[in-house]
Design an enzyme around this catalytic site. Structure first.
Site, PDB file in Angstrom:
ATOM      1  N   GLU A   1       0.865  -1.184   0.000  1.00 55.28           N
ATOM      2  CA  GLU A   1       0.000   0.000   0.000  1.00 55.28           C
ATOM      3  C   GLU A   1       0.893   1.222   0.000  1.00 55.28           C
ATOM      4  OE1 GLU A   1      -3.407   0.463   0.309  1.00 55.28           O
ATOM      5  OE2 GLU A   1      -3.652  -1.678  -0.062  1.00 55.28           O
TER       6      GLU A   1
ATOM      7  N   CYS B   1      -2.723   8.602   4.001  1.00 56.11           N
ATOM      8  CA  CYS B   1      -2.533   8.386   2.557  1.00 56.11           C
ATOM      9  C   CYS B   1      -3.830   8.687   1.821  1.00 56.11           C
ATOM     10  CB  CYS B   1      -2.018   6.988   2.264  1.00 56.11           C
ATOM     11  SG  CYS B   1      -2.893   5.723   3.144  1.00 56.11           S
TER      12      CYS B   1
END
Ligand SMILES: Cc1cc2nc3c(=O)[nH]c(=O)nc-3n(C[C@H](O)[C@H](O)[C@H](O)COP(=O)(O)OP(=O)(O)OC[C@H]3O[C@@H](n4cnc5c(N)ncnc54)[C@H](O)[C@@H]3O)c2cc1C
Length: 1018
Positions: free
Chosen positions: A770, A804
Site C-alpha cells: 500500500e 494516505c
C-alpha cells in the site's frame, strides 16, 4: 370525519369519549402503562374538542390546507419515490444559477429509476427550447412560493410588515435567522452582527404597536414584545462537545453583547435546540449564559429525546435552585430522521424514541415537570412553559394540566410555526391564550434546509397536522391518549441488531457463536462519562520506550526462527487461530482509551483520530477472524457423482510486516493479524517513529498466543531502522510474503527486491503493498457548500494531512472561470473555515491540528510550501492566519494554495502534510479529467447534487475508494474496504472480503470416487 378536511361537515357532538378509544382497541392489545386517568382524558378531550371546533370554523388563514392542495405536495404524498427526488431537488435548487441548470437537474432527479413524474410535469420534463425555459420558470416560482409559505422575508425589515400584521391579528412573534452551517469565526461574527441588529432595531418598530394585554402579560408580569430565537452554533464555529469549556467561552465571546443588548432593550432571547450531540452542551451553555447575563431567557427542549424527562427535571431543578425564571419552549423535535440515521451509522444507541406515541407521551410528561416548576409569584424561580406544537392533543393535555394546578391561562404560551396550522393559532387566540408565531427570515440558500425540514414534517405519515388536514382522521383518533397507541412490542434499537442487520461478514458458527462482524463504535464525546474517562486515559497513558536497535543479523535470526515455527503454526487449528484474533480484539477493547492515549502521545493524533485508529485495529481482528476460517475448509466444487472436486487454501510461510507510523496501531495490527490468522509466521518491523504502540500490541498478541498454547516463535517484534534491518528482512530468501504500507519510494524498492530470486529460495515472494495518494475532491457546481467546505477541510487537514487517503487536490467546478462566483464563494468559506481550526498539542481536546510526526517531516513539508511560493502560487491560507504555539516547532499551519495547475509541484508530488492545492475546472468533464490525471489511484471525493454526476463519478473516477458527498478519509473495515491501485498499491483492499486471499496459496484436488463402476453418491 375530517376536522380540517376541505369538505368537512363534522360536528363535535359526535366525538367519541376517550374511554371508547380504549374500549374499541383490539382485544389482543396488552395493557397500557399509562398514568392518565379517565377524568384527565375527559378533561383533555373537552379542551381539544373546543379548540378543534373553533379551528374548523375559522375561515381565515388556510395556508396549511393550501399546502396540501398544492399539486406537487399532493403527488409527493401519493408517491414516496417522487417525494424523495423532489425534496432533493428543492434542496439543490438555490445552487442552480441558470434556467438550464434548473431544468437539467429537475429532469435528472425526476427520471431516476422508480420515479414517476406527475402527468402535469411530464411534458415539461421532455421539453426543449422555449418550453424548457417555461418549465424552469414554473418550477422555480413554485419552489419560491413554497418557501414563501414558511419563510417570512429575507431579513427582519423585510418581514416587519408581516410581524406588524400578526400583532394586529393578535399573534406575537419570535424571529429566527435562517443560516447555513456556521463554519468559520467570520461567519459567526456575521451572525452576531445580524442578531445585534435584530435585538437593537426590532424594539423601536414594535414599540409603536398597539398594547395588547393578552400578548404582553403573564401571571408574573410583563412579557417582552420582541422575541428572538438564536442557534448556539451560529455564534460559535467550534461548538464542539469534545471541548465544552472552550466552546462555551467562544460562544459567550459573541453572545454576551447580544444578550446584554437584549437585556437593555427588554428582548427575550430563546436558544433553539439542535442535534442531540449538542444537547448537553446547549443546556450547559444556556445555564452559563443565564448565570452571567441577567437577560429574559428562553430555551427549546425536545420531547423526542429519550432523556426528555431527565433533561426537564434538570433544568427545572436548576431554575428553582438559582431563583431564575426562564421560559422553556417545549417541542417534539425537528431532526428525528437525522438522529435515527446518524445513530445507526455510528453504531450508537438511538437517542430519540422509536415510535411517535412515545414522543407524544414524553411531551406530556415533560409538561407535568415544567408546570410543577412554574413560579406562582413574582420573584420565585422556575419555569414558564411555552408549547411549540401544532398537535391539539398535546396542547390540550398541557392546558388540562394548567387548570388542574389552578394556574391562569396566561401562565402558558402557545408557539407555532409561520405558515403552519393557522386555524389553530386563531382558535387559541379566541380561547384567550397567548400565541406566538416562530417567524424565520433569511435568504433562499440558508432557507432550504429549513424548508426541506418543514416539507418532510408536513408530509410525514406521523404528522398530527397531516392527519387532521389531509387524512381526515376522526376526533377520537386525533385526541387519543398517546399511551393507548402502544401496541405491546417496541422495535429494538438498531444498534442492538446491527451485527445481523448489516451482515458485514459471514457468520461463522465457531467464531463468536456465528455472530457476524460489526464495526466498533467510536467514542461519543458528547457523553460526559465517555469524554471524561477518555481525557483521564490520555493524561495517564505512557508510551513505552523502545529502541529501534535491532540489527540485520538479529532480524534474520528472527526470520530463521519464524521459518522453523511455520509448519506447526500452519497446521494449528484454524478455529483457534481465529480465536487468537477475537481474544486480541477483546484485550484491545478492555484497554481502548489507554491505547488511544499512547497513539495520541506517540503519533501526535488528536483525540478523535487516536480513537479511530484503535477502533480500526479492533475491527481488523474481528473481521479477519471471520473470513479466515472458511479458507481452510475444503470447498466442494460441483456435485459430480464419482468425482470429488475440492478447493482450499494453505498458509504461505514467513511474512515480514513493515508498518507505517500514520496508523501506528490499526495498520500494523491489520497486516500482522491477517498474516497470523492465515497461518503464516510473522516478523513485524514497526515504523521507527512509533515502536511504542506496536510493542504494546505485540505484547497483547503474545499474551493471547500463550493463552491458546500456540507454538513458540510465531511472532517476532523487530524494532529497527528500515534502511538496514528492514531492507535485509525483505531480501531474506526464507520469507514468502511481505506486507508493507508506506511511501512509494520504499514500496517500489521492496517490490524490486522481492523480484530478485535466490537459487535456494523455495518460493516466489508475494508483496502486498500500500503506497501513497494524491487524492482529489471535486466540488461540483451544485454541491452543498456546508458539506463540501467541512468535508474538504477535514479530508485535507485531519491528522495534519498525514493520511494516505488525505485530500491534497481540490477541484472546483465553475463554468464562469477561475474567478467565477462558485469558486469565490467556496474559497472564501473554505479559507475562513480553515482559519478557524485550532492548533495545539494532540493531547488537548480543543486541538484540530497538531505537530506533524517529526522534524524531518516538518522540514520536507516546509520545503514544498516554499516551492509553491517560489512557483508564484497564491497562499490563501498559511501560518500568518494562525496562532501557532511557539514551543511546537513541528507544528505546521494548514496551507491552501490557489492558482494551481497540473504543472505545479504541489499538484504533482505527494506531500503528506497540511497543504492543499485548489484547482479550477470549467465543467464536470474537466474536473474528472484532472482528478484522474495522476498516477496515484487511492481515494477520491465528489460533492455534487446532480444524480447523473454521481453516476458518472462511479463509472469514470478511477480510484480505489470513491466518496460521494462526504470527506475522502476514514474508511471503515467491512464497510469501505480500503486500498488503491496505480502507483497507490497493488490493488488489495484491507478490511475487505478478499484481503486474506493474498496471504494464502490455493490448492485443489480431484478424487475419482468411482470403484468398479459405482460411487457412494448414486
Ligand atoms: C415555535 C416552534 C419552535 C420550534 N423550535 C424547535 C427547536 O428549537 N428545535 C427543534 O428540534 N424543533 C423545533 N421546533 C420544531 C418542532 O420540533 C416540530 O415542528 C414539531 O416536532 C412538530 O410537532 P407537533 O407537535 O406540531 O406535531 P406532531 O405531528 O404531533 O409531531 C411530529 C413530531 O413527532 C416526532 N416523531 C415523528 N415520527 C416519530 C417516530 N416514529 N417516533 C418518535 N417520534 C416521532 C418528531 O419530533 C416530529 O417532528 C419548533 C416548533 C415550533 C412550533
Amino acid at each position: 370525519m375530517a376536522l380540517f378536511g376541505r369538505k368537512s361537515k363534522s360536528s363535535s357532538a359526535k366525538v367519541a369519549a376517550p374511554s371508547s378509544v380504549t374500549s374499541t382497541a383490539p382485544a389482543t392489545r396488552p395493557p397500557v402503562a399509562t398514568t392518565s386517568s379517565p377524568e384527565r382524558e375527559e378533561h383533555i378531550t373537552q379542551i381539544g374538542v373546543t379548540m378543534l371546533d373553533i379551528a374548523k370554523d375559522h375561515k381565515a388563514g388556510l395556508l396549511s390546507a393550501k399546502f396540501y392542495q398544492d399539486k406537487l405536495m399532493d403527488w409527493s404524498m401519493k408517491d414516496h419515490n417522487f417525494k424523495v427526488q423532489l425534496f432533493r431537488f428543492v434542496d439543490a435548487f438555490p445552487a442552480l444559477t441558470t434556467p438550464e441548470m434548473v431544468h437539467d437537474h429537475l429532469v435528472d432527479y425526476l427520471t431516476q429509476p422508480g420515479v414517476k413524474a406527475p402527468p402535469f410535469m411530464d411534458l415539461g420534463l421532455k421539453a426543449g427550447g422555449v418550453a424548457k425555459g417555461m418549465m424552469s420558470k414554473t418550477i422555480s416560482s413554485q419552489i419560491k412560493n413554497m418557501a414563501g409559505n414558511f419563510i417570512a422575508g429575507t431579513d427582519a425589515s423585510d418581514a416587519l410588515p408581516m410581524l406588524s400584521r400578526l400583532w394586529k391579528n393578535g399573534i406575537a412573534f419570535s424571529v429566527d435567522l435562517l443560516g447555513e452551517a456556521c463554519v468559520s469565526n467570520a461567519e459567526a461574527d456575521m451572525y452576531q452582527g445580524k442578531y445585534l441588529d435584530l435585538v437593537e432595531n426590532l424594539v423601536g418598530e414594535a414599540s409603536t404597536w398597539k398594547e395588547t394585554e393578552r400578548l404582553e402579560k403573564d401571571h408574573l408580569g410583563v412579557v417582552p414584545r420582541v422575541n428572538v430565537s438564536i442557534k448556539v452554533t451560529s455564534l460559535c464555529a467550534n461548538f464542539n462537545p469534545i471541548a465544552p469549556e472552550s466552546s462555551i467561552k467562544d460562544f459567550m465571546s459573541r453572545a454576551t453583547p447580544v444578550l446584554e443588548a437584549a437585556k437593555r432593550n427588554g428582548v427575550l432571547i430563546n436558544f433553539d435546540m439542535e442535534q442531540h450531540e449538542l444537547k448537553d452542551l446547549t443546556l450547559d451553555t444556556f445555564m452559563h449564559a443565564c448565570d452571567h447575563v441577567d437577560f429574559e431567557a428562553g430555551l427549546a427542549m425536545q420531547a423526542y429525546l429519550k432523556s426528555g424527562v431527565d433533561d426537564a427535571k434538570r433544568i427545572a431543578e436548576w431554575a428553582k435552585r438559582t431563583g431564575k425564571v426562564v421560559t422553556i419552549r417545549l417541542v417534539k423535535g425537528a431532526y428525528w430522521d437525522y438522529e435515527t440515521i446518524h445513530a445507526e451509522q455510528e453504531g450508537w444507541p438511538c437517542p430519540v424514541w422509536n415510535e411517535k406515541w412515545q414522543t407524544d407521551l414524553c411531551f406530556e410528561q415533560m409538561v407535568e415537570v415544567f408546570l410543577d416548576a412554574c413560579p406562582r409569584e413574582p420573584g420565585e424561580g422556575g419555569i414558564k412553559l411555552a408549547l411549540g406544537s401544532h398537535n391539539v392533543r398535546s396542547i390540550a393535555a398541557a392546558l388540562a394540566g394548567l387548570e388542574k394546578r389552578n394556574l391562569p391561562k396566561n401562565a402558558i404560551e402557545l408557539q407555532m410555526l409561520h405558515g403552519m396550522a393557522d386555524q389553530l393559532k386563531h382558535a387559541a387566540e379566541e380561547m384567550g391564550l397567548r400565541v406566538r408565531e416562530y417567524v424565520p427570515v433569511g435568504e433562499m440558500i440558508p432557507g432550504m434546509a429549513y424548508l426541506v425540514r418543514r416539507l418532510l414534517e408536513n408530509t410525514s405519515n406521523e404528522s398530527w397536522l397531516k392527519a387532521g388536514f389531509l387524512d381526515n382522521a376522526d376526533t377520537a383518533t386525533l385526541l387519543a391518549d398517546p399511551a393507548s397507541k402502544h401496541r405491546g412490542q417496541l422495535p429494538v434499537d438498531l444498534c442492538e441488531i446491527a451485527h445481523q442487520r448489516h451482515a458485514l461478514s459471514p457468520g461463522i458458527p465457531e467464531v463468536r457463536n456465528g455472530r457476524p462482524f460489526y464495526t466498533e463504535p467510536l467514542r461519543d464525546f458528547a457523553e460526559k462519562d465517555q469524554r471524561e474517562a477518555f481525557g483521564r486515559a490520555i493524561e495517564s497513558a505512557t508510551v513505552p520506550t523502545v529502541a529501534n536497535d535491532h540489527t540485520p543479523e538479529q532480524g534474520l535470526d528472527m526470520v530463521q526462527r519464524a521459518y522453523n515455527a511455520f509448519p506447526t503454526w500452519r497446521d494449528f487449528d484454524p478455529i483457534k487461530r481465529a480465536e487468537l484474533l477475537t481474544r486480541v480484539a477483546d484485550k484491545m477493547k478492555d484497554r481502548r482509551d489507554e491505547l488511544s492515549g499512547i497513539v495520541c502521545k506517540e503519533a501526535r493524533k488528536t483525540w478523535r483520530e487516536a480513537d479511530a485508529d484503535v477502533c480500526e485495529a479492533i475491527d481488523f481482528c474481528a473481521y479477519y477472524a471471520r473470513y479466515a476460517v472458511p479458507l481452510f475448509k475444503r470447498m466442494r466444487l460441483g456435485k459430480f457423482i464419482g468425482e470429488l472436486d475440492e478447493l482450499w487454501y494453505q498458509p504461505k510461510g514467513v511474512a515480514v510486516v513493515i508498518s507505517p507510523w500514520n496508523f501506528p496501531l490499526a495498520i500494523s495490527c491489520g497486516m500482522t493479524v491477517a498474516a497470523l490468522v492465515t497461518g503464516n509466521t510473522v516478523v513485524l518491523k514497526p515504523a521507527e517513529q512509533t515502536p511504542g504502540i506496536a510493542k504494546v500490541m505485540y505484547d497483547m498478541i503474545m499474551e493471547a498466543l500463550r493463552e491458546l498454547d500456540a507454538p513458540n516463535d510465531v511472532l517476532h517484534f523487530c524494532p529497527a531502522p528500515g534502511e538496514t534491518t528492514g531492507a535485509a528482512l525483505v531480501r531474506d530468501p526464507k520469507i514468502s510474503l511481505i506486507a508493507f504500507t508506506g511511501s512509494k519510494a520504499v514500496g517500489l524498492d521492496i517490490i524490486a527486491a522481492a523480484g530478485v530470486t535466490h537459487e535456494d529460495q523455495p518460493m516466489v515472494k508475494r508483496v502486498i503493498c500500500e503506497m501513497g495518494g494524491k487524492n482529489a475532491v471535486i466540488v461540483d457546481a451544485s454541491a452543498d457548500l456546508d458539506e463540501a467546505v467541512l468535508g474538504v477541510r477535514y479530508s485535507a487537514f485531519g491528522f495534519q494531512g498525514q493520511k494516505c487517503s488525505a485530500c491534497s487536490r481540490c477541484i472546483v467546478v465553475d463554468p464562469q472561470g477561475p474567478d467565477g462566483p462558485n469558486m469565490k464563494l467556496f474559497l472564501s468559506r473554505l479559507s475562513e473555515s480553515t482559519k478557524t481550526l485550532v492548533l495545539g498539542a494532540s493531547t488537548d481536546p480543543n486541538a484540530d491540528v497538531s505537530p506533524v510526526i517529526d522534524a524531518e517531516a516538518a522540514d520536507n513539508i516546509r520545503r514544498f510550501i516554499q516551492i509553491a511560493r517560489d512557483e508564484g502560487l497564491t497562499e490563501l491560507v498559511g501560518e500568518k492566519d494562525f496562532d501557532t504555539p511557539e514551543d511546537m516547532p513541528e507544528l505546521i499551519a494548514p496551507h491552501i494554495f490557489t492558482g494551481v495547475n497540473e504543472s505545479h509541484t504541489i499538484y504533482q508530488q505527494e506531500i503528506f502534510g497540511p497543504v492543499l492545492a485548489v484547482v479550477h475546472a470549467k465543467d464536470f468533464d474537466e474536473a474528472l479529467r484532472l482528478a484522474n490525471g495522476h498516477a496515484y489511484k487511492l481515494t477520491g471525493g465528489v460533492f455534487t447534487r446532480k444524480p447523473a454526476h454521481i453516476e458518472r463519478a462511479k463509472n469514470e473516477f478511477r480510484v480505489g475508494n470513491l466518496y460521494i458527498n462526504r470527506g475522502c478519509t476514514g474508511a471503515l473495515v467491512g464497510r469501505q474496504p480500503f486500498g488503491g491501485f496505480g502507483m497507490s498499491g497493488v490493488g488489495s483492499k484491507a478490511g475487505g472480503p478478499d484481503y486474506l486471499m493474498q496471504f494464502v496459496d490455493p490448492r485443489a484436488s480431484c478424487e475419482n470416487t468411482m470403484r468398479r463402476g459405482f460411487a457412494p453418491e448414486l
